[in-house]
Design a protein around this motif. Sequence first.
Motif, PDB file in Angstrom:
ATOM      1  N   LYS A   9       0.874  -1.111   0.304  1.00 51.25           N
ATOM      2  CA  LYS A   9       0.353   0.337   0.031  1.00 51.25           C
ATOM      3  C   LYS A   9       1.076   1.107   0.105  1.00 51.25           C
ATOM      4  O   LYS A   9       1.943   1.190   0.843  1.00 51.25           O
ATOM      5  CB  LYS A   9      -1.074   0.017   1.289  1.00 51.25           C
ATOM      6  N   ILE A  10       1.119   2.281  -0.900  1.00 52.84           N
ATOM      7  CA  ILE A  10       1.674   2.934  -1.116  1.00 52.84           C
ATOM      8  C   ILE A  10       1.285   4.981  -0.434  1.00 52.84           C
ATOM      9  O   ILE A  10      -0.132   4.271  -0.748  1.00 52.84           O
ATOM     10  CB  ILE A  10       1.350   3.623  -2.635  1.00 52.84           C
ATOM     11  N   LEU A  11       1.654   5.167   0.044  1.00 54.95           N
ATOM     12  CA  LEU A  11       1.563   6.059   1.569  1.00 54.95           C
ATOM     13  C   LEU A  11       0.419   7.071  -0.018  1.00 54.95           C
ATOM     14  O   LEU A  11       1.115   7.777  -1.008  1.00 54.95           O
ATOM     15  CB  LEU A  11       2.218   6.610   2.135  1.00 54.95           C
ATOM     16  N   ALA A  12      -0.083   7.818   1.340  1.00 53.69           N
ATOM     17  CA  ALA A  12      -1.612   8.848   0.448  1.00 53.69           C
ATOM     18  C   ALA A  12      -0.322  10.345  -0.428  1.00 53.69           C
ATOM     19  O   ALA A  12      -1.037  10.867  -0.903  1.00 53.69           O
ATOM     20  CB  ALA A  12      -2.123   9.581   1.044  1.00 53.69           C
ATOM     21  N   ASN A  13       0.397  10.483   0.534  1.00 55.11           N
ATOM     22  CA  ASN A  13       1.071  11.698   0.008  1.00 55.11           C
ATOM     23  C   ASN A  13       2.475  11.513  -1.588  1.00 55.11           C
ATOM     24  O   ASN A  13       3.647  12.652  -1.599  1.00 55.11           O
ATOM     25  CB  ASN A  13       1.595  12.595   0.861  1.00 55.11           C
ATOM     26  N   ILE A  14       2.513   9.878  -1.621  1.00 58.18           N
ATOM     27  CA  ILE A  14       3.304   9.639  -2.894  1.00 58.18           C
ATOM     28  C   ILE A  14       2.866  10.431  -4.037  1.00 58.18           C
ATOM     29  O   ILE A  14       1.658   9.923  -4.638  1.00 58.18           O
ATOM     30  CB  ILE A  14       3.776   8.226  -2.383  1.00 58.18           C
ATOM     31  N   SER A  15       3.824  11.012  -4.876  1.00 55.85           N
ATOM     32  CA  SER A  15       3.634  11.235  -6.416  1.00 55.85           C
ATOM     33  C   SER A  15       4.218  10.428  -7.077  1.00 55.85           C
ATOM     34  O   SER A  15       3.423  10.525  -8.368  1.00 55.85           O
ATOM     35  CB  SER A  15       2.746  12.584  -6.846  1.00 55.85           C
ATOM     36  N   GLU A  16       5.059   9.716  -7.153  1.00 54.86           N
ATOM     37  CA  GLU A  16       5.536   9.276  -7.904  1.00 54.86           C
ATOM     38  C   GLU A  16       6.736   8.159  -7.510  1.00 54.86           C
ATOM     39  O   GLU A  16       6.401   7.558  -6.129  1.00 54.86           O
ATOM     40  CB  GLU A  16       6.918  10.113  -8.352  1.00 54.86           C
ATOM     41  N   LEU A  17       7.065   7.143  -8.334  1.00 56.32           N
ATOM     42  CA  LEU A  17       7.697   5.227  -7.543  1.00 56.32           C
ATOM     43  C   LEU A  17       8.348   5.907  -8.313  1.00 56.32           C
ATOM     44  O   LEU A  17       8.751   5.648  -9.915  1.00 56.32           O
ATOM     45  CB  LEU A  17       6.658   4.685  -7.944  1.00 56.32           C
ATOM     46  N   ASN A  18       9.761   5.665  -7.738  1.00 60.88           N
ATOM     47  CA  ASN A  18      10.713   5.634  -8.313  1.00 60.88           C
ATOM     48  C   ASN A  18      11.504   4.288  -9.206  1.00 60.88           C
ATOM     49  O   ASN A  18      10.814   3.179  -8.984  1.00 60.88           O
ATOM     50  CB  ASN A  18      12.162   6.105  -7.242  1.00 60.88           C
ATOM     51  N   ASP A  19      12.444   4.524 -10.009  1.00 62.16           N
ATOM     52  CA  ASP A  19      13.054   3.391 -10.762  1.00 62.16           C
ATOM     53  C   ASP A  19      12.864   2.131 -10.062  1.00 62.16           C
ATOM     54  O   ASP A  19      13.859   2.680  -8.889  1.00 62.16           O
ATOM     55  CB  ASP A  19      14.027   4.133 -11.675  1.00 62.16           C
ATOM     56  N   HIS A  20      13.129   1.433 -10.063  1.00 57.34           N
ATOM     57  CA  HIS A  20      13.653  -0.035  -9.701  1.00 57.34           C
ATOM     58  C   HIS A  20      12.572   0.044  -8.160  1.00 57.34           C
ATOM     59  O   HIS A  20      13.447  -1.242  -7.859  1.00 57.34           O
ATOM     60  CB  HIS A  20      14.909  -0.035 -10.039  1.00 57.34           C
ATOM     61  N   MET A  21      12.279   0.474  -8.131  1.00 53.65           N
ATOM     62  CA  MET A  21      11.218   0.077  -6.500  1.00 53.65           C
ATOM     63  C   MET A  21      10.805  -0.867  -6.031  1.00 53.65           C
ATOM     64  O   MET A  21      11.282  -1.387  -5.379  1.00 53.65           O
ATOM     65  CB  MET A  21      10.041   1.418  -6.617  1.00 53.65           C
ATOM     66  N   PHE A  22      10.709  -1.991  -7.230  1.00 55.22           N
ATOM     67  CA  PHE A  22       9.811  -2.929  -6.673  1.00 55.22           C
ATOM     68  C   PHE A  22      10.249  -4.499  -7.963  1.00 55.22           C
ATOM     69  O   PHE A  22       9.740  -5.734  -7.646  1.00 55.22           O
ATOM     70  CB  PHE A  22       8.502  -3.060  -6.480  1.00 55.22           C
ATOM     71  N   PHE A  23      11.600  -3.994  -8.027  1.00 60.44           N
ATOM     72  CA  PHE A  23      12.497  -4.590  -9.621  1.00 60.44           C
ATOM     73  C   PHE A  23      12.276  -5.804  -8.778  1.00 60.44           C
ATOM     74  O   PHE A  23      13.156  -6.143  -7.450  1.00 60.44           O
ATOM     75  CB  PHE A  23      13.531  -3.728  -9.683  1.00 60.44           C
TER      76      PHE A  23
END
Length: 92
Positions: A9-23
């Motif tokens: 569950k991504i937190l509500a204040n997040i607007s972008e997921l970085n490269d390779h986040m869940f690679f």
Amino acid sequence: MVYFVSFVKILANISELNDHMFFECMSLKDIYIPQTLSFIGENAFCYCDSLRSITNYQQINTIYSNSFEDCELLNEEITKHFSSITVLLDAF
């Protein structure tokens, strides 16, 4: 690498997921994305073979290259949405 995580569950204040986040998080099956998230970085979910659902994906308007490479279990509705938005290089 992230192992043994099946739900994120991504937190509500997040607007972008970085490269390779869940690679290569091969056990990841489901993701909950907040309404604030609009950008998914390069290879963010690449090789997440078990990924099958993303909740609240409709507001995402940009995905980067190979974001969902080898995520063949994703719901067809989700992949249709992603094919209609800005894709920087090859997302799948």
